[in-house]
Design a protein around this motif. Sequence first.
Motif, PDB file in Angstrom:
ATOM      1  N   GLY A  28       1.021  -1.426  -0.079  1.00  0.00           N
ATOM      2  CA  GLY A  28       0.000   0.002  -0.030  1.00  0.00           C
ATOM      3  C   GLY A  28       0.867   1.208   0.089  1.00  0.00           C
TER       4      GLY A  28
ATOM      5  N   VAL B 156       0.733   6.689   4.824  1.00  0.00           N
ATOM      6  CA  VAL B 156       1.236   6.178   5.765  1.00  0.00           C
ATOM      7  C   VAL B 156       2.553   5.189   5.188  1.00  0.00           C
ATOM      8  CG1 VAL B 156       1.399   4.336   7.686  1.00  0.00           C
ATOM      9  CG2 VAL B 156      -0.481   6.080   7.342  1.00  0.00           C
TER      10      VAL B 156
ATOM     11  N   GLU C 122       1.739  -1.394  -4.904  1.00  0.00           N
ATOM     12  CA  GLU C 122       0.545  -0.499  -4.483  1.00  0.00           C
ATOM     13  C   GLU C 122      -0.558  -0.905  -5.545  1.00  0.00           C
ATOM     14  OE1 GLU C 122      -1.192   2.014  -3.016  1.00  0.00           O
ATOM     15  OE2 GLU C 122      -2.752   1.808  -4.564  1.00  0.00           O
ATOM     16  N   LYS C 123      -1.773  -1.338  -5.261  1.00  0.00           N
ATOM     17  CA  LYS C 123      -2.949  -1.692  -6.298  1.00  0.00           C
ATOM     18  C   LYS C 123      -3.193  -0.825  -7.364  1.00  0.00           C
ATOM     19  CE  LYS C 123      -7.116  -0.964  -3.801  1.00  0.00           C
ATOM     20  NZ  LYS C 123      -8.205  -1.449  -3.212  1.00  0.00           N
TER      21      LYS C 123
ATOM     22  N   ALA D  26      -6.109  18.006   7.142  1.00  0.00           N
ATOM     23  CA  ALA D  26      -5.427  18.619   8.262  1.00  0.00           C
ATOM     24  C   ALA D  26      -4.189  17.805   8.879  1.00  0.00           C
ATOM     25  CB  ALA D  26      -6.173  19.193   9.120  1.00  0.00           C
TER      26      ALA D  26
ATOM     27  N   ARG E  23      -4.179  16.244  -0.182  1.00  0.00           N
ATOM     28  CA  ARG E  23      -3.837  14.560   0.034  1.00  0.00           C
ATOM     29  C   ARG E  23      -3.166  14.253  -1.206  1.00  0.00           C
ATOM     30  NH1 ARG E  23      -6.326  10.187   2.400  1.00  0.00           N
ATOM     31  NH2 ARG E  23      -8.183  11.760   3.398  1.00  0.00           N
TER      32      ARG E  23
ATOM     33  N   CYS F 291      -2.396  -6.719  -3.569  1.00  0.00           N
ATOM     34  CA  CYS F 291      -1.916  -7.787  -2.626  1.00  0.00           C
ATOM     35  C   CYS F 291      -3.144  -8.904  -2.653  1.00  0.00           C
ATOM     36  CB  CYS F 291      -1.329  -7.398  -1.282  1.00  0.00           C
ATOM     37  SG  CYS F 291      -1.128  -8.809  -0.092  1.00  0.00           S
TER      38      CYS F 291
ATOM     39  N   ASP G 175      -2.103  -1.084   3.832  1.00  0.00           N
ATOM     40  CA  ASP G 175      -3.171  -1.021   2.779  1.00  0.00           C
ATOM     41  C   ASP G 175      -4.458  -0.546   3.205  1.00  0.00           C
ATOM     42  OD1 ASP G 175      -2.963  -3.542   4.261  1.00  0.00           O
ATOM     43  OD2 ASP G 175      -3.498  -4.861   2.815  1.00  0.00           O
TER      44      ASP G 175
ATOM     45  N   ASP H 191      -4.281   3.088   8.847  1.00  0.00           N
ATOM     46  CA  ASP H 191      -5.840   2.705   8.819  1.00  0.00           C
ATOM     47  C   ASP H 191      -5.885   0.991   8.806  1.00  0.00           C
ATOM     48  OD1 ASP H 191      -6.399   5.222   8.798  1.00  0.00           O
ATOM     49  OD2 ASP H 191      -7.566   5.195   7.081  1.00  0.00           O
TER      50      ASP H 191
ATOM     51  N   GLY I 279      -9.354  14.946  12.879  1.00  0.00           N
ATOM     52  CA  GLY I 279      -8.211  15.352  12.047  1.00  0.00           C
ATOM     53  C   GLY I 279      -6.915  14.582  12.143  1.00  0.00           C
TER      54      GLY I 279
ATOM     55  N   GLY J 262      -6.354  10.759  11.725  1.00  0.00           N
ATOM     56  CA  GLY J 262      -6.381   9.664  11.015  1.00  0.00           C
ATOM     57  C   GLY J 262      -4.731   9.522  10.561  1.00  0.00           C
ATOM     58  N   MET J 263      -4.586  10.431   9.474  1.00  0.00           N
ATOM     59  CA  MET J 263      -3.293  10.539   8.920  1.00  0.00           C
ATOM     60  C   MET J 263      -2.123  10.907  10.084  1.00  0.00           C
ATOM     61  SD  MET J 263      -1.539  13.207   6.510  1.00  0.00           S
ATOM     62  CE  MET J 263      -1.748  14.398   7.649  1.00  0.00           C
ATOM     63  N   ASN J 264      -2.569  11.628  10.981  1.00  0.00           N
ATOM     64  CA  ASN J 264      -1.592  12.124  12.038  1.00  0.00           C
ATOM     65  C   ASN J 264      -1.196  10.953  12.883  1.00  0.00           C
ATOM     66  OD1 ASN J 264      -0.948  15.101  11.628  1.00  0.00           O
ATOM     67  ND2 ASN J 264      -3.191  14.987  11.419  1.00  0.00           N
TER      68      ASN J 264
HETATM   69  C1  LIG Z   1     -13.368  12.345   4.732  1.00  0.00           C
HETATM   70  C2  LIG Z   1     -12.135  12.192   5.509  1.00  0.00           C
HETATM   71  C3  LIG Z   1     -11.325  13.187   6.003  1.00  0.00           C
HETATM   72  C4  LIG Z   1     -10.090  13.158   6.465  1.00  0.00           C
HETATM   73  N1  LIG Z   1      -9.150  14.213   7.126  1.00  0.00           N
HETATM   74  C5  LIG Z   1      -8.336  13.873   7.955  1.00  0.00           C
HETATM   75  C6  LIG Z   1      -7.506  15.012   8.359  1.00  0.00           C
HETATM   76  O1  LIG Z   1      -8.012  16.266   8.280  1.00  0.00           O
HETATM   77  N2  LIG Z   1      -6.382  14.563   9.117  1.00  0.00           N
HETATM   78  C7  LIG Z   1      -5.791  13.615   9.201  1.00  0.00           C
HETATM   79  O2  LIG Z   1      -4.989  13.135   9.912  1.00  0.00           O
HETATM   80  N3  LIG Z   1      -6.575  12.348   8.344  1.00  0.00           N
HETATM   81  C8  LIG Z   1      -7.727  12.586   7.948  1.00  0.00           C
HETATM   82  N4  LIG Z   1      -8.367  11.598   7.484  1.00  0.00           N
HETATM   83  C9  LIG Z   1      -7.847  10.180   7.560  1.00  0.00           C
HETATM   84  C10 LIG Z   1      -6.793   9.895   6.547  1.00  0.00           C
HETATM   85  O3  LIG Z   1      -7.272   9.921   5.151  1.00  0.00           O
HETATM   86  C11 LIG Z   1      -6.396   8.351   6.724  1.00  0.00           C
HETATM   87  O4  LIG Z   1      -6.099   8.318   8.283  1.00  0.00           O
HETATM   88  C12 LIG Z   1      -5.120   8.189   6.077  1.00  0.00           C
HETATM   89  O5  LIG Z   1      -5.457   8.376   4.507  1.00  0.00           O
HETATM   90  C13 LIG Z   1      -4.527   6.821   6.479  1.00  0.00           C
HETATM   91  O6  LIG Z   1      -3.360   6.284   5.423  1.00  0.00           O
HETATM   92  P1  LIG Z   1      -3.073   5.025   5.040  1.00  0.00           P
HETATM   93  O7  LIG Z   1      -1.770   5.090   4.268  1.00  0.00           O
HETATM   94  O8  LIG Z   1      -3.015   4.250   6.534  1.00  0.00           O
HETATM   95  O9  LIG Z   1      -4.177   4.166   4.052  1.00  0.00           O
HETATM   96  P2  LIG Z   1      -4.617   4.708   2.708  1.00  0.00           P
HETATM   97  O10 LIG Z   1      -4.674   6.176   2.738  1.00  0.00           O
HETATM   98  O11 LIG Z   1      -6.180   4.139   2.700  1.00  0.00           O
HETATM   99  O12 LIG Z   1      -3.846   3.887   1.722  1.00  0.00           O
HETATM  100  C14 LIG Z   1      -3.822   2.596   1.575  1.00  0.00           C
HETATM  101  C15 LIG Z   1      -3.082   2.322   0.136  1.00  0.00           C
HETATM  102  O13 LIG Z   1      -3.077   1.038   0.123  1.00  0.00           O
HETATM  103  C16 LIG Z   1      -3.597   0.569  -1.461  1.00  0.00           C
HETATM  104  N5  LIG Z   1      -3.880  -0.866  -1.238  1.00  0.00           N
HETATM  105  C17 LIG Z   1      -5.486  -1.139  -0.456  1.00  0.00           C
HETATM  106  N6  LIG Z   1      -5.308  -2.583  -0.684  1.00  0.00           N
HETATM  107  C18 LIG Z   1      -4.376  -2.810  -1.436  1.00  0.00           C
HETATM  108  C19 LIG Z   1      -3.898  -4.198  -1.934  1.00  0.00           C
HETATM  109  N7  LIG Z   1      -4.636  -5.080  -1.494  1.00  0.00           N
HETATM  110  N8  LIG Z   1      -2.704  -4.274  -2.526  1.00  0.00           N
HETATM  111  C20 LIG Z   1      -1.804  -3.293  -2.700  1.00  0.00           C
HETATM  112  N9  LIG Z   1      -2.439  -1.927  -2.189  1.00  0.00           N
HETATM  113  C21 LIG Z   1      -3.447  -1.819  -1.561  1.00  0.00           C
HETATM  114  C22 LIG Z   1      -4.639   1.718  -1.619  1.00  0.00           C
HETATM  115  O14 LIG Z   1      -4.882   2.076  -3.012  1.00  0.00           O
HETATM  116  C23 LIG Z   1      -3.917   2.927  -0.903  1.00  0.00           C
HETATM  117  O15 LIG Z   1      -2.952   3.587  -1.927  1.00  0.00           O
HETATM  118  C24 LIG Z   1      -9.637  11.800   6.820  1.00  0.00           C
HETATM  119  C25 LIG Z   1     -10.460  10.828   6.160  1.00  0.00           C
HETATM  120  C26 LIG Z   1     -11.473  10.764   5.521  1.00  0.00           C
HETATM  121  C27 LIG Z   1     -12.262   9.629   4.982  1.00  0.00           C
END
Ligand SMILES: Cc1cc2nc3c(=O)[nH]c(=O)nc-3n(C[C@H](O)[C@H](O)[C@H](O)COP(=O)(O)OP(=O)(O)OC[C@H]3O[C@@H](n4cnc5c(N)ncnc54)[C@H](O)[C@@H]3O)c2cc1C
Length: 463
Positions: free
Chosen positions: A21, A25, A44-45, A63, A117, A142, A174, A313, A323, A325-327
């Motif tokens: 993924g 993160v 990455e898918k 944010a 983003r 994956c 992911d 996530d 705000g 989730g990403m943080n």
């Molecule tokens: C409406 C909304 C507003 C938000 N606002 C904020 C904010 O203001 N501040 C903040 O800190 N957070 C915010 N968030 C949360 C934030 O978006 C997430 O916590 C963050 O994107 C998590 O990152 P991640 O890399 O863990 O997951 P993701 O961003 O979901 O990335 C996962 C990656 O894995 C890939 N993937 C999935 N399955 C597979 C597979 N089987 N094989 C290969 N690749 C795969 C996906 O394509 C993707 O690229 C918000 C979320 C939402 C829904």
Amino acid sequence: MGYDYLSPEHMKTNERITIVGAGLVGCLLACYLGKRGYKVTVYEKRADRRKASSGAGRSINLACSDRGWQALDHVGLGDAVRKEAIAMRGRMLHSKQSELSFQPYGIGDEAIYSVSRGGLNSTLMEHAEKDFGVEFVFDMKCMDVDLENAKANFKHYGSKEIITVESDVILATDGAFSRVRGIMQHLNHFDYSQDYIDSDYKELNIPAAADGSHVLDKEALHIWPRGRYMMIALPNPDGSFTCTLFMPYEGEDSFEQLNSTEEVHRFFKEVFPDAYPLMPTLEEDWNANPQASLVIIRCHPWHYKGKVCLLGDASHAIVPFYGQGMNSGFEDVYVLDGMIDAYNGDWSKILPAFAKQRKPDADAIADLALYNYRVMADSVNDPGFLLRKKLEHRIMELYPEKYKSLYSMVTFSHIRYSEAQRRGHAQDQRFKAIIKEHDIEGHFADGTIDDFIHKNLNTLITT
Ligand SMILES: Cc1cc2nc3c(=O)[nH]c(=O)nc-3n(C[C@H](O)[C@H](O)[C@H](O)COP(=O)(O)OP(=O)(O)OC[C@H]3O[C@@H](n4cnc5c(N)ncnc54)[C@H](O)[C@@H]3O)c2cc1C
């Protein structure tokens, strides 16, 4: 960029790490591990976002606050991200009568930052590849993981070919619907819960003025709180705002009821009267943008025998109302990095220690984020809540070294989320009692509030 924290004994050039993924993160994690000298490959898918045709695409932002900045700065990328970030110094509340009120988030220069983003994701990918030697493989989904042997199968979207990748460690970033977690769910004693909240969301847009300027105060996160639902707007560098409408998916005041263009126009005109004229593309945006759901994911344990671990996530998806989730996902990466030093690169110790430390914090921020939904949608209209916030803000202004609100602990500090939650709860109970016992409103009105705070400081700030 300074790379001096790297000590040679931690350069594990012979260890291969697979990251599943390339979201926010996964890309930050790739930078950290690549910088340490691990051989990192990210699968990455989706297609490479940097090659996707840019055009009049929507700008989606989020944010970033202190925990995110700490993690970005530690790997030398904070300044690259800051260049495009917009400071939001407080909440600008828009009433149904179009009155505005501003609540600062912190004191002095404290602000949260609106960042793109897509832009952030691409920046992290770019640096991972160019500065830290990370390899990215796109269009690879994956499908399966052999947890015992850290082997993963990926299927190429185009050719449908399935490849098997062997590594020393698999780190799964992911996302909320993680495939790797799905496989771990079959393990004995693996706990898992998935809760959808009753609200969905839809992204909309407030475009820039003709001269490219922002049509609302750009140094604020705008909120139209309406009880069961709310709209928020974050500024973009191009002068536009990305709005998000959060509302129940069914029942009274719900998406279900906004089932025709006429209804959508009527609703926005009535409940967001000052925003409506600023949304000329409302109808187009409404029809083009999906209505998406919001889910809370909790699971345990996040790791398997020093071979596989979930981060971001994939292990703790939360609702977006703090705000964080990403943080919190970025903080995962920062904490994991510290564990690599603490356990001298021994993954069989790093992964359990990481998961043990982070799990209570992930649970705490999940609860706090849900609680903040109520605060944003409703309590900001509650006089008792507003008075508590006003008192708290004055205490922070007078004694910034001695007192931090729950919001400040979560947003502008690195205090563990679980500790912030504990202290915040105690503070809330105490302020409720103080407001019952004393005429705080009166102290504000006759200018004696500072004296009151000085005299009662110990009672006010004890945690
Ligand atoms: C409406 C909304 C507003 C938000 N606002 C904020 C904010 O203001 N501040 C903040 O800190 N957070 C915010 N968030 C949360 C934030 O978006 C997430 O916590 C963050 O994107 C998590 O990152 P991640 O890399 O863990 O997951 P993701 O961003 O979901 O990335 C996962 C990656 O894995 C890939 N993937 C999935 N399955 C597979 C597979 N089987 N094989 C290969 N690749 C795969 C996906 O394509 C993707 O690229 C918000 C979320 C939402 C829904």
